[in-house]
Design a protein around this motif. Structure first.
Motif, mmCIF file in Angstrom:
data_model
loop_
_atom_site.group_PDB
_atom_site.id
_atom_site.type_symbol
_atom_site.label_atom_id
_atom_site.label_comp_id
_atom_site.label_asym_id
_atom_site.label_seq_id
_atom_site.Cartn_x
_atom_site.Cartn_y
_atom_site.Cartn_z
ATOM 1 N N PRO A 58 0.831 -1.216 0.000
ATOM 2 C CA PRO A 58 0.000 0.000 0.000
ATOM 3 C C PRO A 58 0.862 1.261 0.000
ATOM 4 C CG PRO A 58 -0.852 -1.605 1.559
ATOM 5 C CD PRO A 58 0.479 -2.125 1.102
ATOM 6 N N GLY A 59 0.504 2.149 -0.867
ATOM 7 C CA GLY A 59 1.283 3.377 -1.026
ATOM 8 C C GLY A 59 2.078 3.324 -2.299
ATOM 9 N N VAL A 60 2.759 2.198 -2.547
ATOM 10 C CA VAL A 60 3.498 2.039 -3.801
ATOM 11 C C VAL A 60 2.506 1.865 -4.944
ATOM 12 C CG1 VAL A 60 5.213 0.686 -5.063
ATOM 13 C CG2 VAL A 60 5.445 0.987 -2.595
ATOM 14 N N GLY A 61 1.536 0.973 -4.737
ATOM 15 C CA GLY A 61 0.558 0.725 -5.789
ATOM 16 C C GLY A 61 -0.257 1.954 -6.140
ATOM 17 N N HIS A 62 -0.757 2.641 -5.128
ATOM 18 C CA HIS A 62 -1.549 3.843 -5.410
ATOM 19 C C HIS A 62 -0.680 4.936 -6.021
ATOM 20 C CE1 HIS A 62 -4.464 1.997 -2.511
ATOM 21 N NE2 HIS A 62 -5.282 2.437 -3.438
ATOM 22 N N SER A 120 -7.009 10.579 -2.741
ATOM 23 C CA SER A 120 -6.303 9.304 -2.599
ATOM 24 C C SER A 120 -6.781 8.562 -1.356
ATOM 25 C CB SER A 120 -4.793 9.547 -2.499
ATOM 26 O OG SER A 120 -4.306 10.224 -3.645
ATOM 27 N N PRO A 121 -6.897 7.228 -1.444
ATOM 28 C CA PRO A 121 -7.365 6.454 -0.281
ATOM 29 C C PRO A 121 -6.362 6.432 0.869
ATOM 30 C CG PRO A 121 -6.713 4.995 -2.072
ATOM 31 C CD PRO A 121 -6.709 6.383 -2.628
ATOM 32 N N ILE A 122 -5.094 6.610 0.577
ATOM 33 C CA ILE A 122 -4.069 6.704 1.616
ATOM 34 C C ILE A 122 -3.079 7.795 1.209
ATOM 35 C CG2 ILE A 122 -4.223 4.278 2.298
ATOM 36 C CD1 ILE A 122 -1.708 3.749 0.718
#
Length: 298
Positions: A58-62, A120-122
């Motif tokens: 999570p974070g890399v993908g977004h 953004s979700p995160i």
């Protein structure tokens, strides 16, 4: 969700730290003499799988999904993205300190533009060293995984030696030397702990599925090559990530994958080093040409 993704990521500045490694830069010839085949370009077959491994965090993908740097998009410019990544691998593993610093500056320009928005979700930022540590860890794991699939288990001595060679995969960018696990045993602790608690966001998984069978490239590419690409990608994925991607994998798929890998290994392992390393050698040559002539590096 991974606890690392829940926290509010600070806005780190591009690193100006010195490039540190225990080993002096080694040429492709020297690395291959120490551990034959450890940086063979046949590893390109695992490229999509390794990308998925990286983006599962999570974070890399977004960050990749939402990136506003269109020129580096996997979907719109896959060849350019692959060239940039492979050049980074070559420079990080074989480049001089000056070359690593030059490529760091070039990559930082692009990474500085990759930040989360209110939608953004995160919250994330591509310059976050924690995210880059995971990406570098995937690159190291991928090298070892390809080697062992083609040549058999790497000895403990070679694994420890290669781990030292591979440290610049992270420290060439924002990962501080003290952040990189101190030895191969510490690396496996970091690796397994992150895998055990990782839960791939559903929107990232759905976005990544178009990479698996090359459907993002259109029917002209996905129809003739999609099944092979899907088999290679699923076969090179870590089983935990493969399961989270929802990819079918049973005895039939494993047999087909093993058959192809056995054939590829038989051919690749008998080729002269210059051919085994040709793509990375060519990209390193091109990088040095660009650097010498003041041309864009990525």
């Amino acid at each position: 969700m991974n606890s690392a993704a829940k926290k509010q990521v600070e806005d780190p500045k591009p690193s100006h730290q010195p490039i540190q490694t225990q080993w002096a830069p080694q040429s492709g010839k020297e690395i291959d003499a120490a551990i034959p085949g450890c940086i063979d370009s046949v590893g390109l077959l695992s490229g999509v799988a390794n990308t998925i491994m990286q983006l599962a965090y999570p974070g890399v993908g977004h960050g990749v999904m939402e990136s506003r740097v269109e020129s580096g998009s996997i979907l719109h410019h896959p060849i350019k993205r692959a060239r940039t990544t492979l050049t980074y691998l070559a420079v990080a593993m074989q480049g001089t300190t000056e070359e690593k610093l030059a490529y760091r500056r070039a990559i930082n320009v692009a990474h500085a533009q990759v930040t989360s928005t209110e939608a953004s979700p995160i919250k994330y930022r591509a310059l976050d060293p924690e995210l880059q540590l995971w990406v570098a860890a995937c690159l190291f794991w991928g090298h070892v995984d390809v080697y062992e699939k083609l040549r058999g288990p790497m000895s403990q001595a070679d694994l420890e030696r290669f781990y030292e060679y591979a440290k610049p995969l992270g420290t060439t960018l924002q990962v501080r030397p003290d952040m990189w696990p101190k030895d191969i045993n510490a690396f496996w602790v970091y690796w397994n702990e992150n895998l055990d608690r990782m839960e791939m966001p559903e929107d990232v998984r759905d976005w990544l599925l178009q990479l698996v069978d090359l459907s993002f490239a259109g029917p002209a590419v996905s129809i003739p090559f999609g099944r092979f690409a899907k088999l290679m990608t699923a076969g090179f994925l870590h089983p935990r990530i493969r399961t989270q991607m929802g990819l079918k994998w049973g005895d039939k798929e494993q047999r087909n994958f093993n058959r192809i890998i056995k054939l590829l290994g038989a051919v690749n392992n008998r080729m002269p080093r210059q051919l085994r390393q040709l793509p990375s050698s060519a990209l390193l040559w091109d990088f040095r040409r660009r650097l010498k002539n003041g041309l864009p590096l990525n």
